[in-house]
Design a protein around this motif. Structure first.
Motif, short mmCIF file in Angstrom:
data_model
loop_
_atom_site.label_atom_id
_atom_site.label_comp_id
_atom_site.label_asym_id
_atom_site.label_seq_id
_atom_site.Cartn_x
_atom_site.Cartn_y
_atom_site.Cartn_z
N ASP A 35 0.86 -1.19 0.00
CA ASP A 35 0.00 0.00 0.00
C ASP A 35 0.89 1.23 0.00
N PRO A 36 0.48 2.30 -0.69
CA PRO A 36 1.29 3.54 -0.68
C PRO A 36 1.48 4.12 0.71
N ASP A 37 0.50 3.94 1.57
CA ASP A 37 0.59 4.45 2.94
C ASP A 37 1.24 3.38 3.81
N PRO A 38 2.45 3.62 4.35
CA PRO A 38 3.12 2.58 5.13
C PRO A 38 2.33 2.14 6.36
N ALA A 39 1.57 3.04 6.95
CA ALA A 39 0.77 2.67 8.11
C ALA A 39 -0.31 1.66 7.73
N VAL A 40 -0.92 1.88 6.57
CA VAL A 40 -1.94 0.94 6.09
C VAL A 40 -1.30 -0.40 5.76
N THR A 79 7.09 -12.95 2.78
CA THR A 79 7.64 -12.45 1.51
C THR A 79 8.72 -11.40 1.80
N PRO A 80 9.83 -11.41 1.06
CA PRO A 80 10.86 -10.39 1.28
C PRO A 80 10.26 -8.99 1.35
N ILE A 81 10.51 -8.31 2.44
CA ILE A 81 9.85 -7.03 2.70
C ILE A 81 10.23 -5.96 1.67
N ALA A 82 11.40 -6.07 1.06
CA ALA A 82 11.76 -5.09 0.01
C ALA A 82 10.76 -5.12 -1.14
N ALA A 87 5.91 -0.23 -2.72
CA ALA A 87 4.85 0.71 -3.09
C ALA A 87 4.66 1.80 -2.05
N SER A 88 5.26 1.67 -0.88
CA SER A 88 5.01 2.61 0.21
C SER A 88 5.88 3.84 0.12
N HIS A 89 5.31 4.96 0.48
CA HIS A 89 6.01 6.24 0.41
C HIS A 89 6.75 6.50 1.72
N THR A 90 7.88 5.85 1.86
CA THR A 90 8.72 6.05 3.03
C THR A 90 10.15 5.68 2.69
N GLU A 91 11.10 6.37 3.31
CA GLU A 91 12.51 6.08 3.08
C GLU A 91 13.07 5.08 4.09
N ASP A 92 12.39 4.96 5.22
CA ASP A 92 12.88 4.11 6.31
C ASP A 92 11.93 2.93 6.49
N TYR A 93 12.44 1.72 6.32
CA TYR A 93 11.60 0.52 6.41
C TYR A 93 11.59 -0.08 7.82
N THR A 124 17.09 -2.35 -6.52
CA THR A 124 16.06 -1.35 -6.72
C THR A 124 16.16 -0.31 -5.60
N SER A 125 15.43 0.77 -5.75
CA SER A 125 15.42 1.77 -4.67
C SER A 125 14.85 1.17 -3.39
N SER A 126 13.89 0.25 -3.52
CA SER A 126 13.33 -0.41 -2.34
C SER A 126 14.36 -1.30 -1.66
N ASP A 127 15.16 -2.03 -2.45
CA ASP A 127 16.22 -2.85 -1.88
C ASP A 127 17.20 -1.99 -1.08
N LEU A 128 17.57 -0.85 -1.64
CA LEU A 128 18.51 0.04 -0.96
C LEU A 128 17.91 0.57 0.33
N LYS A 129 16.63 0.90 0.31
CA LYS A 129 15.97 1.39 1.53
C LYS A 129 15.99 0.32 2.61
N LEU A 130 15.74 -0.92 2.23
CA LEU A 130 15.73 -1.97 3.23
C LEU A 130 17.13 -2.18 3.82
N ILE A 131 18.14 -2.24 2.95
CA ILE A 131 19.50 -2.45 3.45
C ILE A 131 19.92 -1.29 4.36
N ASN A 132 19.58 -0.06 3.94
CA ASN A 132 19.91 1.10 4.77
C ASN A 132 19.18 1.09 6.11
N SER A 133 18.04 0.42 6.16
CA SER A 133 17.25 0.36 7.39
C SER A 133 17.71 -0.74 8.33
#
Length: 449
Positions: A35-40, A79-82, A87-93, A124-133
């Motif tokens: 979901d685009p909203d990480p809280a959702v 499922t791998p969280i990345a 789809a979520s609009h957040t930089e920190d996972y 992907t950008s999502s992979d990088l966000k997960l590793i950075n988190s």
């Protein structure tokens, strides 16, 4: 279990030989939770894990009582969280790791695996966000396990990701006193039906939900070999196959019962020999029973080759659905005889690396000095990944740089993770190699169809 002899033999295996089911693991797909909203998205993830996994622990306890077989761990993989968080609009996972932790605590499982990224070819950008988190995520959770797949026989090795993981492991160690690294694995050729931690995740090729079982049984194999002190190699292989057959049949029985009672498909039995720190529950002791004076000495790799092959052959005869990693684990801190061999110097990192060409996975639960450079850790990952890539097998690195500790110091990880001495790493610099970046090409045999 058709005869009184079989029943009595099984009881003996449980009571005297430390036969247990190491884990019953529920794999859960979270692809519908994006979901685009990480809280959702996080609320969807929580609801799905609690909804599907809420009865996992009670069902496992019921099977334990009914059959008299210990089930050591109850776990969930996702499922791998990345992929889910992309789809979520957040930089920190970190929020995704925290909701996994909360859901795992709610249903009472021991661990949840799948805070993961698959970057064997690119990121992907999502992979990088997960590793950075990862550093914050490992610092702020208790039950979450993480993994990153940085290579495969088909894609080669993503050396840029390897270098980044060297830095990440150092930072996780600094934030958690090293303990967070015990829940973080770097893979080559990761599999999506692995029920063991810390590297388990629910692969994208899997269905909505399933039950996978990881068996154990080093004590069973050792006691069987103890009865044949002068056996030939062929006789040892036959004995190990028979023991592995019985252990795997027990795993299939437990997995089938759990799947039926939970109303989900049965997946696989992972027939890996998984040791614990308890005396008599050791893969290293099996190798020594086979004739190796001290594990790590010359002949260790040959003995491990026979053991691993015989275990697979016996297990495959017992169950049509064998998967996961399926072999012999050599986690140093979790195997009492390996800990002793590391203490007395007969088992070194170089020998462990050679053994990983044969066994399941790779350099596992090894304490190293806290000041080990990130480039050295990255080079260790690269070496293991190269073994996996060239031999078309799963390899991994789970090393723990312990802040403030030097070679020979002891570190206690607690519980099943055991304790171990801090081992020496090669002092040669790997900085020039690991900073090059890019992708190490796949081997020529990757073109086979």
């Amino acid at each position: 279990m058709d005869t009184a002899h079989d029943i009595l033999e099984t009881i003996e295996m449980i009571e005297e030989y430390r036969l247990d089911i190491r884990t019953v693991t529920m794999g859960i797909s979270l692809l519908d939770c994006a979901d685009p909203d990480p809280a959702v998205a996080c609320q969807k993830i929580y609801d799905r894990i609690v909804g599907l996994g809420g009865e996992l622990v009670p069902v496992a306890h019921g099977i334990e009582t009914e059959l008299g077989i210990p089930i050591i761990n109850k776990r969930v993989t996702v499922t791998p969280i990345a992929l889910v968080a992309a789809a979520s609009h957040t930089e920190d996972y970190t929020c995704f790791a925290q909701v996994l932790d909360r859901a795992a605590a709610t249903i009472g499982v021991d661990f949840v695996g799948g805070f993961s990224a698959l970057v064997q070819k690119s990121r992907t950008s999502s992979d990088l966000k997960l590793i950075n988190s990862l550093p914050h995520a490992m610092e702020s959770t208790e039950l979450v396990c993480a993994s990153v797949n940085i290579g495969s026989s088909k894609a080669g090795i993503n050396m840029s990701a390897v270098a980044q993981m060297g830095e990440t492991i150092r930072e996780v160690a600094a934030r958690t006193g090293g303990m967070g690294c015990a829940k973080l694995v770097v893979f080559c050729n990761a599999v999506g039906d692995n029920p063991f931690m810390a590297g388990g995740f629910h692969g994208i090729e899997e269905g909505d939900c399933c039950i996978n079982v990881g068996v154990s049984g080093p004590g069973v194999v050792k006691r069987a070999l103890d009865k044949l002190p002068d056996a030939s190699f062929g006789q040892m292989a036959e004995t190990i196959k028979k023991a592995a057959f019985k252990v795997t049949r027990m795993g299939q029985l437990v997995g089938t019962m759990a799947a039926e009672r939970l109303g989900v498909p049965f997946g696989i039995v992972d027939l890996s020999l998984a040791p614990t720190a308890a005396i008599g529950d050791s893969v290293a002791e099996i190798l020594q029973t086979m004739g190796v004076d001290r594990v790590g000495g010359h002949g260790t790799t040959a003995a491990l080759a026979l053991l691993n092959d015989a275990v697979k052959k016996g297990g495959l005869m017992a169950c049509s659905h064998v998967g996961g990693l399926s072999g012999s684990f050599i986690p140093v801190s979790e195997d009492a005889a390996m800990v002793e061999a590391a203490r007395n110097g007969s088992l070194t990192l170089d020998k462990l690396e050679a053994m990983t060409a044969i066994c399941s996975v790779g350099l596992d639960m090894i304490a190293i000095p806290g000041d080990t450079p990130a480039s050295t850790i990255a080079a260790m990952i690269a070496d293991e990944a190269a073994i996996g890539m060239m031999n078309n097998k799963t390899t991994a690195v789970r090393v723990v740089p312990v802040p403030g500790k030097s070679v020979g110091d002891e570190i206690d990880f607690g519980g099943l993770l055991g304790s171990a001495p801090v081992m020496a790493v090669n002092p040669s610099s790997a900085e020039r190699l690991t900073r090059r970046g890019g992708r190490l090409p796949a081997p020529v045999h990757s073109f086979r169809t």
